[in-house]
Design a protein around this motif. Structure first.
Motif, mmCIF file in Angstrom:
data_model
loop_
_atom_site.group_PDB
_atom_site.id
_atom_site.type_symbol
_atom_site.label_atom_id
_atom_site.label_comp_id
_atom_site.label_asym_id
_atom_site.label_seq_id
_atom_site.Cartn_x
_atom_site.Cartn_y
_atom_site.Cartn_z
ATOM 1 N N LEU A 242 1.113 -0.764 -0.066
ATOM 2 C CA LEU A 242 -0.410 0.256 0.145
ATOM 3 C C LEU A 242 0.906 1.213 0.139
ATOM 4 O O LEU A 242 2.177 1.412 0.459
ATOM 5 C CB LEU A 242 -1.002 -0.258 1.567
ATOM 6 N N ILE A 243 1.033 2.403 -0.765
ATOM 7 C CA ILE A 243 1.192 3.388 -0.729
ATOM 8 C C ILE A 243 -0.064 4.670 -0.490
ATOM 9 O O ILE A 243 -0.915 4.911 -2.017
ATOM 10 C CB ILE A 243 2.161 3.931 -2.151
ATOM 11 N N SER A 244 0.817 5.765 -0.025
ATOM 12 C CA SER A 244 -0.109 7.042 -0.106
ATOM 13 C C SER A 244 0.663 8.445 0.216
ATOM 14 O O SER A 244 1.436 7.401 0.914
ATOM 15 C CB SER A 244 -1.696 6.711 0.669
ATOM 16 N N GLY A 245 -0.516 9.312 0.110
ATOM 17 C CA GLY A 245 0.451 10.541 0.856
ATOM 18 C C GLY A 245 0.463 10.918 1.641
ATOM 19 O O GLY A 245 -1.293 10.693 2.048
ATOM 20 N N GLU A 246 1.248 12.298 2.415
ATOM 21 C CA GLU A 246 1.220 12.444 3.431
ATOM 22 C C GLU A 246 -0.066 12.976 3.383
ATOM 23 O O GLU A 246 -1.282 13.392 4.286
ATOM 24 C CB GLU A 246 1.968 13.461 4.236
ATOM 25 N N HIS A 247 -0.614 13.991 2.308
ATOM 26 C CA HIS A 247 -1.555 15.165 2.383
ATOM 27 C C HIS A 247 -2.742 14.465 1.488
ATOM 28 O O HIS A 247 -3.419 14.821 1.063
ATOM 29 C CB HIS A 247 -1.085 16.313 1.896
ATOM 30 N N ASP A 248 -3.108 13.286 1.485
ATOM 31 C CA ASP A 248 -3.252 11.955 0.200
ATOM 32 C C ASP A 248 -4.737 12.452 0.895
ATOM 33 O O ASP A 248 -5.747 12.404 1.431
ATOM 34 C CB ASP A 248 -2.343 10.742 -0.437
ATOM 35 N N GLU A 249 -5.535 12.449 -0.807
ATOM 36 C CA GLU A 249 -7.282 12.832 -0.514
ATOM 37 C C GLU A 249 -7.842 11.397 -0.077
ATOM 38 O O GLU A 249 -8.663 10.703 0.295
ATOM 39 C CB GLU A 249 -7.772 13.219 -1.785
ATOM 40 N N ALA A 250 -6.227 10.172 -0.382
ATOM 41 C CA ALA A 250 -6.944 9.116 0.382
ATOM 42 C C ALA A 250 -6.218 9.190 1.355
ATOM 43 O O ALA A 250 -5.427 8.790 1.391
ATOM 44 C CB ALA A 250 -6.557 8.050 -1.082
ATOM 45 N N THR A 251 -7.482 9.289 2.430
ATOM 46 C CA THR A 251 -6.493 9.513 3.744
ATOM 47 C C THR A 251 -6.922 8.139 4.172
ATOM 48 O O THR A 251 -6.947 7.526 3.605
ATOM 49 C CB THR A 251 -7.413 10.172 4.282
ATOM 50 N N PRO A 252 -5.790 8.126 5.550
ATOM 51 C CA PRO A 252 -5.040 6.947 6.285
ATOM 52 C C PRO A 252 -7.074 6.058 6.323
ATOM 53 O O PRO A 252 -6.471 4.941 6.875
ATOM 54 C CB PRO A 252 -4.948 7.170 7.134
ATOM 55 N N ALA A 253 -7.738 7.177 7.068
ATOM 56 C CA ALA A 253 -8.497 5.995 7.154
ATOM 57 C C ALA A 253 -9.473 5.385 5.644
ATOM 58 O O ALA A 253 -9.806 4.473 5.699
ATOM 59 C CB ALA A 253 -9.596 7.038 7.673
ATOM 60 N N THR A 254 -9.428 6.137 4.413
ATOM 61 C CA THR A 254 -9.912 5.264 3.749
ATOM 62 C C THR A 254 -8.876 3.978 2.882
ATOM 63 O O THR A 254 -9.604 2.683 2.391
ATOM 64 C CB THR A 254 -9.843 5.900 1.919
ATOM 65 N N VAL A 255 -7.936 4.452 3.127
ATOM 66 C CA VAL A 255 -7.100 2.995 2.986
ATOM 67 C C VAL A 255 -6.689 2.080 4.354
ATOM 68 O O VAL A 255 -5.996 0.199 3.804
ATOM 69 C CB VAL A 255 -5.156 3.903 2.854
ATOM 70 N N LYS A 256 -7.078 1.990 5.518
ATOM 71 C CA LYS A 256 -6.596 1.384 6.388
ATOM 72 C C LYS A 256 -7.217 -0.448 6.314
ATOM 73 O O LYS A 256 -6.484 -0.776 6.944
ATOM 74 C CB LYS A 256 -7.155 1.659 7.919
ATOM 75 N N PRO A 257 -8.866 -0.283 6.296
ATOM 76 C CA PRO A 257 -9.349 -1.281 5.406
ATOM 77 C C PRO A 257 -8.673 -2.353 4.682
ATOM 78 O O PRO A 257 -7.731 -3.736 5.529
ATOM 79 C CB PRO A 257 -10.505 -0.686 5.243
ATOM 80 N N TYR A 258 -7.210 -1.861 4.339
ATOM 81 C CA TYR A 258 -7.022 -2.955 3.226
ATOM 82 C C TYR A 258 -5.036 -3.559 4.164
ATOM 83 O O TYR A 258 -4.930 -4.411 3.974
ATOM 84 C CB TYR A 258 -6.031 -2.068 2.185
ATOM 85 N N HIS A 259 -5.177 -2.610 5.140
ATOM 86 C CA HIS A 259 -3.947 -3.190 5.753
ATOM 87 C C HIS A 259 -4.732 -3.761 7.150
ATOM 88 O O HIS A 259 -4.202 -4.967 7.565
ATOM 89 C CB HIS A 259 -3.621 -1.408 6.998
ATOM 90 N N ASP A 260 -5.883 -3.858 7.438
ATOM 91 C CA ASP A 260 -6.465 -4.667 8.508
ATOM 92 C C ASP A 260 -6.718 -5.854 8.428
ATOM 93 O O ASP A 260 -6.667 -7.024 8.779
ATOM 94 C CB ASP A 260 -7.531 -3.431 8.949
ATOM 95 N N HIS A 261 -7.326 -6.044 6.541
ATOM 96 C CA HIS A 261 -7.718 -6.937 5.993
ATOM 97 C C HIS A 261 -6.772 -8.203 5.127
ATOM 98 O O HIS A 261 -7.602 -9.111 5.109
ATOM 99 C CB HIS A 261 -9.201 -6.618 5.487
ATOM 100 N N ILE A 262 -5.576 -7.873 4.364
ATOM 101 C CA ILE A 262 -4.686 -8.418 3.631
ATOM 102 C C ILE A 262 -3.798 -9.136 4.648
ATOM 103 O O ILE A 262 -3.075 -8.455 5.257
ATOM 104 C CB ILE A 262 -4.682 -7.548 2.691
ATOM 105 N N ALA A 263 -3.816 -10.363 4.134
ATOM 106 C CA ALA A 263 -2.702 -10.861 5.729
ATOM 107 C C ALA A 263 -1.089 -10.663 4.818
ATOM 108 O O ALA A 263 -0.771 -10.509 6.418
ATOM 109 C CB ALA A 263 -3.262 -12.458 5.370
#
Length: 298
Positions: A242-263
């Protein structure tokens, strides 16, 4: 010597998918297939990734159907434009290029959403996935966009809301206000030619973007507005970056489910970047991706 570049089209039903290959598909490393955003963008703004071919890995860019140099279908009804359509196109392209037995995918924004959908199907040849600047849910995305919009200058947000309520999002005033958001959360450096070309192509034929997304990155009213992959992420077994940016419109809240559920997953947030780190910090982005892809080959 620069890696060779070849271009062509792959038959997809009654249509044609345009592609660009940098490097040699028969080289030892698994090829990387790059999925652009939108839906409705073109490959152009992701061309900085072509430099990865200098490591001996072929890089495949393509324009998704309805966009860029692929077949345009301005008269198709909204129900034609589905996630399944683009999944079928990706499979068709991989098969046509003869790489289905061993390949990797990198998707940016909507392309990352598509890459995740593809990975849930567990295609046997998929060796790894990069999901860049992508939300796991568009309802999460919209909620976070509202939060980011609240931090805009009040007059900018008032202009955006007024034109959205009036249905005049094609006005110059709306575009000017939209650019304030984009300069904060989409691309924080001067726009290079490849990014300007992508937006110009979208303006020329906005069929896919307006149908599936809406008039802007932060006003999602299209057919994808309720899309979510959160409850299916456990099906992804391929190693995932997963890659995102510090100021991304894809904020950590929108990306976190990938991190939580992909093994098998890791997550990198790039400092001083927003939604387009492949442009804002090309060297750092390509290094991250290259190092990850090499582990997938191993």
């Amino acid at each position: 010597m620069a890696a060779p570049v070849t271009e062509g089209t792959a038959k997809f039903g009654d249509y044609q998918t345009w592609y660009r290959i940098t490097g040699d598909l028969s080289a030892g490393k698994a090829p990387l297939v790059v999925l652009h955003g939108g839906p409705g963008c073109t490959h152009d703004y992701l061309l900085p990734l072509a430099a990865i071919a200098e490591t001996g890995r072929a890089v495949v860019h393509y324009d998704q159907i309805g966009n860029g140099r692929s077949t345009h279908l301005r008269d198709k009804p909204p129900e034609f434009w589905t996630v399944q359509l683009f999944l079928d196109e990706l499979k068709s392209l991989v098969d046509t290029l003869g790489i289905a037995g061993r390949y990797l995918v990198l998707g940016q924004s909507w392309g990352g959403m598509l890459a995740a959908e593809h990975a849930t199907l567990q295609p046997p040849g998929l060796r790894g996935v990069v999901i860049s600047n992508s939300p796991a849910s568009l309802e999460l995305w919209s909620a976070e966009a509202d939060r980011l919009r609240a931090a805009l200058p009040p007059e900018v947000e008032e202009t955006l809301r007024a034109h959205e309520n009036a249905g005049t999002t094609d006005s110059e005033a709306y575009r000017d206000a939209m650019r304030v958001f984009y300069d904060r959360h989409v691309c924080r450096v001067p726009w290079p030619d490849e990014l300007s070309r992508t937006f110009a192509a979208m303006d020329e034929d906005p069929t896919v973007y307006h149908t599936m997304n809406g008039p802007s990155e932060f006003h999602v009213i299209g057919t994808l507005r309720h899309w979510s992959i959160v409850d299916r992420l456990g099906a992804i077994t391929a190693p995932t970056l997963l890659i995102s940016g510090e100021h991304d419109e894809a904020t950590p809240a929108t990306v976190k489910p990938y991190h939580d559920h992909i093994a098998d997953v890791r997550w990198e947030i790039l400092d001083n970047c927003s939604h387009l780190p492949q442009i804002e910090d090309t060297e750092r982005f390509n290094t991250l991706v290259t190092e990850f892809l090499d582990t997938c080959d191993a």
